[in-house]
Design an enzyme around this catalytic site. Structure first.
Site, PDB file in Angstrom:
ATOM      1  N   SER A  97     -63.038  40.780  11.827  1.00 38.51           N
ATOM      2  CA  SER A  97     -62.407  39.866  12.779  1.00 38.51           C
ATOM      3  C   SER A  97     -62.960  40.142  14.183  1.00 38.51           C
ATOM      4  O   SER A  97     -64.170  40.097  14.374  1.00 38.51           O
ATOM      5  CB  SER A  97     -60.887  40.014  12.700  1.00 38.51           C
ATOM      6  OG  SER A  97     -60.232  38.919  13.284  1.00 38.51           O
ATOM      7  N   HIS A 234     -57.013  36.241   5.592  1.00 41.45           N
ATOM      8  CA  HIS A 234     -57.757  36.923   6.646  1.00 41.45           C
ATOM      9  C   HIS A 234     -57.904  38.416   6.374  1.00 41.45           C
ATOM     10  O   HIS A 234     -58.911  39.018   6.729  1.00 41.45           O
ATOM     11  CB  HIS A 234     -57.055  36.696   7.987  1.00 41.45           C
ATOM     12  CG  HIS A 234     -57.893  37.061   9.169  1.00 41.45           C
ATOM     13  ND1 HIS A 234     -59.065  36.395   9.485  1.00 41.45           N
ATOM     14  CD2 HIS A 234     -57.757  38.037  10.097  1.00 41.45           C
ATOM     15  CE1 HIS A 234     -59.596  36.934  10.576  1.00 41.45           C
ATOM     16  NE2 HIS A 234     -58.827  37.930  10.953  1.00 41.45           N
TER      17      HIS A 234
END
Length: 256
Positions: A97, A234
């Site tokens: 990320s 995610h």
């Protein structure tokens, strides 16, 4: 000079199960609001002569008393300064990320200085720099409650702490700072292409980034680039940790 001298190997780096002369050193960059300990279990999936170090950003864990940084240029620059004299073993960067952007920036900075850099760049859960979009979570964006909902919706580890008002006061400031950094970075000019192999990982159910934006990392390297998807959102890498680290090991062995 080696990266590690123990489980706490300095202000900026934490090394788990240090190796005297590692054959491969994996340096990991955490996500927004994340900490070095996110990677503490990775060594169990790697050969004994591989070493895992993780970057410890200001404002969390043993650096809780320090203000978190909100500038990508400053954060990447400080990390590059730390790593430059320590790249004495074959080193690979992995970032998840926000950490993918930080790892990319640090790799580009080292290359621009003519210093030794990573042998490969592994990015995860992050759109290519030129595909990034603002989230509306800066100073004039999301309220604390809205930010908590967004962070909680990602399903990352430790989000349950944010439900406790006292713990929230400790954990929310670095999360807010990281999101400010991410927002500002989305509007900045990005690091140039690198000339090392690149692998982009992502979760098939992650709404942001979408697969095409992840695969666009191929446009940022003059070397080979591959993409690998895992089931999940995610934070697909939490339930698929062993499989992901195994894939990393196999790819790095193949690279020689």
């Amino acid at each position: 000079m080696a990266l590690s001298s123990g489980p706490h190997s300095g202000q900026w780096l934490r090394t788990y199960q240090p190796v005297a002369a590692p054959r491969v050193r994996l340096v990991c960059f955490p996500h927004a609001g994340g900490s070095a300990s996110f990677f503490r279990s990775w060594p169990q999936h790697l050969p004994a002569d591989w070493e895992v170090s993780a970057v410890c950003y200001p404002g969390r864990e043993t650096r809780m008393a320090e203000p978190a940084l909100t500038s990508m240029a400053e954060l990447a620059g400080r990390i590059a300064d730390e790593l430059a004299p320590r790249m004495t073993s074959r080193t690979v960067f992995f970032g998840h990320s926000m950490g993918a952007s930080v790892a990319h920036e640090v790799a580009a900075l080292l290359a621009g200085r003519g210093a030794a850099g990573p042998a490969a760049l592994l990015v995860s859960g992050r759109a290519a720099p030129h595909r990034l979009r603002r989230l509306g979570s800066g100073d004039d964006g999301l309220t604390d409650e809205e930010l908590l909902v967004r962070v909680g919706g990602l399903g990352g580890p430790g989000t349950e702490f944010l439900q406790d008002p006292e713990l929230r006061e400790l954990f929310l400031p670095p999360i807010r700072a990281d999101y400010r950094l991410v927002e500002a970075y989305a509007e900045e000019s990005k690091a140039p292409a690198v000339d090392i192999p690149l692998v982009a990982y992502y979760g098939t159910d992650d709404p942001d980034p979408v697969p095409d934006d992840v695969r666009a990392w191929a446009e940022l390297t003059s070397d080979r680039c591959a993409a690998r998807a895992f089931p999940g959102g995610h934070f697909y890498l939490v339930p698929h940790e062993a499989e992901l680290v195994g894939d990393i090991r196999e790819r790095l062995v193949a690279l020689g």
